[in-house]
Design an enzyme around this catalytic site. Sequence first.
Site, PDB file in Angstrom:
ATOM      1  N   ARG A 160      -4.704  -2.503  -7.917  1.00 11.96           N
ATOM      2  CA  ARG A 160      -4.832  -3.448  -6.811  1.00 11.96           C
ATOM      3  C   ARG A 160      -6.106  -4.279  -6.864  1.00 11.96           C
ATOM      4  O   ARG A 160      -6.221  -5.260  -6.117  1.00 11.96           O
ATOM      5  CB  ARG A 160      -4.729  -2.704  -5.470  1.00 11.96           C
ATOM      6  CG  ARG A 160      -3.427  -1.931  -5.290  1.00 11.96           C
ATOM      7  CD  ARG A 160      -2.195  -2.817  -5.379  1.00 11.96           C
ATOM      8  NE  ARG A 160      -0.955  -2.065  -5.135  1.00 11.96           N
ATOM      9  CZ  ARG A 160       0.256  -2.599  -5.142  1.00 11.96           C
ATOM     10  NH1 ARG A 160       0.425  -3.886  -5.398  1.00 11.96           N
ATOM     11  NH2 ARG A 160       1.325  -1.863  -4.932  1.00 11.96           N
TER      12      ARG A 160
ATOM     13  N   TRP B 260       0.836  -1.208   0.000  1.00 13.94           N
ATOM     14  CA  TRP B 260       0.000   0.000   0.000  1.00 13.94           C
ATOM     15  C   TRP B 260       0.872   1.261   0.000  1.00 13.94           C
ATOM     16  O   TRP B 260       0.621   2.213  -0.741  1.00 13.94           O
ATOM     17  CB  TRP B 260      -0.869  -0.013   1.261  1.00 13.94           C
ATOM     18  CG  TRP B 260      -2.124   0.768   1.234  1.00 13.94           C
ATOM     19  CD1 TRP B 260      -2.264   2.095   0.903  1.00 13.94           C
ATOM     20  CD2 TRP B 260      -3.437   0.295   1.573  1.00 13.94           C
ATOM     21  NE1 TRP B 260      -3.573   2.468   1.030  1.00 13.94           N
ATOM     22  CE2 TRP B 260      -4.309   1.390   1.444  1.00 13.94           C
ATOM     23  CE3 TRP B 260      -3.954  -0.930   2.002  1.00 13.94           C
ATOM     24  CZ2 TRP B 260      -5.679   1.287   1.711  1.00 13.94           C
ATOM     25  CZ3 TRP B 260      -5.306  -1.024   2.268  1.00 13.94           C
ATOM     26  CH2 TRP B 260      -6.165   0.059   2.121  1.00 13.94           C
TER      27      TRP B 260
ATOM     28  N   HIS C 224      -9.182  10.711  -7.608  1.00 15.05           N
ATOM     29  CA  HIS C 224      -8.305  10.403  -8.751  1.00 15.05           C
ATOM     30  C   HIS C 224      -7.250   9.381  -8.363  1.00 15.05           C
ATOM     31  O   HIS C 224      -7.028   8.387  -9.059  1.00 15.05           O
ATOM     32  CB  HIS C 224      -7.636  11.697  -9.242  1.00 15.05           C
ATOM     33  CG  HIS C 224      -6.469  11.459 -10.129  1.00 15.05           C
ATOM     34  ND1 HIS C 224      -6.560  10.743 -11.299  1.00 15.05           N
ATOM     35  CD2 HIS C 224      -5.159  11.798 -10.003  1.00 15.05           C
ATOM     36  CE1 HIS C 224      -5.367  10.673 -11.864  1.00 15.05           C
ATOM     37  NE2 HIS C 224      -4.501  11.300 -11.099  1.00 15.05           N
TER      38      HIS C 224
END
Lengths: 252, 252, 252, 252
Positions: free
Chosen positions: A209, A95, A200
């Site tokens: 992902r 992440w 965005h």
Amino acid sequence: MEKNEPAVPGEPNFTAHEVKVLNAGFVRLVDWMGSDVDIVRAARVSYQAAWRAGKDEGSDAKLIRSLIKRGHTSPFEHVVLKFDVRAPIFVFRQWHRHRVWSYSEASARYSELDMGFYEPERENIGAQSMTEKQGRVTENWAPENATMNATAVQSIIRDHNSVAQRTYRQLLEMGVARELARVVLPVSAYSQMFGTVSLHNLFNFIRLRSDSHAQYEIRVYSDAMLKLAKHVAPIAVQEFINKNWPEGDNPE
Amino acid sequence: MEKNEPAVPGEPNFTAHEVKVLNAGFVRLVDWMGSDVDIVRAARVSYQAAWRAGKDEGSDAKLIRSLIKRGHTSPFEHVVLKFDVRAPIFVFRQWHRHRVWSYSEASARYSELDMGFYEPERENIGAQSMTEKQGRVTENWAPENATMNATAVQSIIRDHNSVAQRTYRQLLEMGVARELARVVLPVSAYSQMFGTVSLHNLFNFIRLRSDSHAQYEIRVYSDAMLKLAKHVAPIAVQEFINKNWPEGDNPE
Amino acid sequence: MEKNEPAVPGEPNFTAHEVKVLNAGFVRLVDWMGSDVDIVRAARVSYQAAWRAGKDEGSDAKLIRSLIKRGHTSPFEHVVLKFDVRAPIFVFRQWHRHRVWSYSEASARYSELDMGFYEPERENIGAQSMTEKQGRVTENWAPENATMNATAVQSIIRDHNSVAQRTYRQLLEMGVARELARVVLPVSAYSQMFGTVSLHNLFNFIRLRSDSHAQYEIRVYSDAMLKLAKHVAPIAVQEFINKNWPEGDNPE
Amino acid sequence: MEKNEPAVPGEPNFTAHEVKVLNAGFVRLVDWMGSDVDIVRAARVSYQAAWRAGKDEGSDAKLIRSLIKRGHTSPFEHVVLKFDVRAPIFVFRQWHRHRVWSYSEASARYSELDMGFYEPERENIGAQSMTEKQGRVTENWAPENATMNATAVQSIIRDHNSVAQRTYRQLLEMGVARELARVVLPVSAYSQMFGTVSLHNLFNFIRLRSDSHAQYEIRVYSDAMLKLAKHVAPIAVQEFINKNWPEGDNPE
């Protein structure tokens, strides 16, 4: 659900915008700014017709579709979402490679990390793919994987988590500094963070992902955020799904 | 050492720009662009006198000092450094919070991670600080830490690393997908990456990570990069040190 | 004023959060996410005590002060502000060098630019500073500037704006493409944009642009945003002012 | 040309890597870091096979093609290019919306701007497109544009540039501060900057700005940089062109 309901943790309705993920993780949409109409206004400022927006929903949807189709991204930057996320360290490692989010994460230097460990479900335990270097095969394993047994794998991981947890506690009880004791924690350990991102940049995250090549354990977080983002900007999220999953095989 | 020596790994002089860090880590300066004179040129373009630079070294140093003092940062963005780094995962976790670097890291999805584990030296094993929430005390432990013995701590961590390594190997040998087997790896496991950053952003990193409140294990990497950056822009790095460690207690 | 009043342009209360700037400019706070309590929560997540926040205002202010003093910036990234700004092009040129904002600006390719031109007030017309390369002196001009007369300067600028406006209209009436006709517009021409930014990055902007060395015409926009940000996070803004203008010579 | 030739402005070979653009602009590639082989090494670090790179050019090209096809962008971030650019202000206004470059631009606060003005060539003067809001039609103007005469338009723009230049000089000679006098300059005035960017972000720039919908005057700069980037990473640039202009209608 309206934004102005008291979405305060500890109060009854806090989890209204929560999706539970994996064995002990979650994603919560805890705040946001803007909506579909703000995307339209930001787009229309470029030709100084900003304030017609919101009057004609049909034309708004058409404009948003056109922005997504042509890759005009700046109007989607004025919509911002804030998530509270609990995930294993190896998920956060992927992440945090997304460098346009704002992150505030629990620190194992400041306090003991005690949020449990990731344990895969039996159906998500899989063999190394022979065709995709980074892949996992969860069905119809080839004979050469015959020694692999999902229940055994689950036990090995669960047992290792327990061992790591005991070692971590032992070091802390000996008085070892938290920042040093934590080095024995496996990347299966859960941590927690606030993550704030524009719509965005959330779309860029989800495109990568929620893709079928992404690791299952981050994909479920990505899919959860896609679902939650519909509360904020339903038209934009639907057009984003239509563009990226045109066959209807969308990740919801 | 000149830039144009063949700094190719495997060739004899590759490690000329290497600093060894912790028990099995390193930082290598593998490429760079620009130097002190480029900082001066970028500053002087603002008043269109760019090309006097390089003729008068005294005035260049004075200009660089003035830029650093007044916080004019953009000229330092045109000098870029590329590092090859081997560090434990918990160090990379802190590193990757710096969102203006470019990172390419080894992936435990694509290949098995097999670079060893962090084992603290005895003198770096310390007790939880009672005065600093995030701190570690390595000298004169208070009596309540009497049960803590650096050798015992070292053994516990080393043994845990071995257990984790064996469990990881066991899962791989069972055919478990690499991306799943790796969840048992502790954050003490070493990984490796290329990191590219401008001198301006490297200074921001070092200001935070060579600070006395930073965790020891990332501080040594930060200090190593400060030393290596002197090969690239010696005047700028010296002025940066003078400003941030005016007492001479600099982190080299 | 509460956030949920209908802050819609064209409706009576839209300008409640507006500051008028220069002869025809403005800054409007049109939306935001978060407040002081969210800064506190983001800070406390690092030691997993997030949800005490909001119960004890005294300790919250103390924590925010400590974050600002020690330069801990990430908690301030979860508070986001959206401004509607009308400013001359030369002001936007400086503004857009801040690369962490989201911008949606009127385009002179899509529509004719017709928002007037900057005309300095007599008291803001000044001579070139002899001591500061980038400076302007508005009082006690030295004798060598005796030929300069503020009223004359004002007339020259105003007349030039009119000439440019006429030439622009002439080209448009000849059918010249908008994107080409606009090349005759001076940088005194007003444009308009939405700008979205986190409180952390807004503070960085204000630190530079409310500084006495910043150009007067951008300083007034920066000062206006500082004032407007108090509606969003009054404690954080006050601590920011206390740190950066300790003498009380603050830019409000 | 080798990197190590003395590419110093004022010396004879400086303009070897220069492309002249518009009536008085240019793009110069003044420095860079990395090449195709560095892209391959950065990609291979992910599976810890970094150092085979450079031995087998066929497999390198195949890997680069695959990275571009699958949108794997991080390996392209370790190649960095530095340009010296002279362009009209309205071109820089579009350029600076790309927020991942490092910019150092001439300042009209610090020195007088005196680099000439943009004058369109007759063949680039065009009418407002009736079908594309932001477009320009340079061939077969419709009858309603019959009053438009390219020579007349050219004269009007050239005359206006002269008027603006005279007014600017007049204000400076009166002693008006440079930062104020410059407000009369039209956006056709040339300025100059250093711009540093990674190959990944340069590709994003070129994808948008070499597109047929981009304004002609920035497209020529974008096309020039595409050409210059071939000196740095010829394989990557060719694969980028093949992907984005598959019909061979590439912008070189």
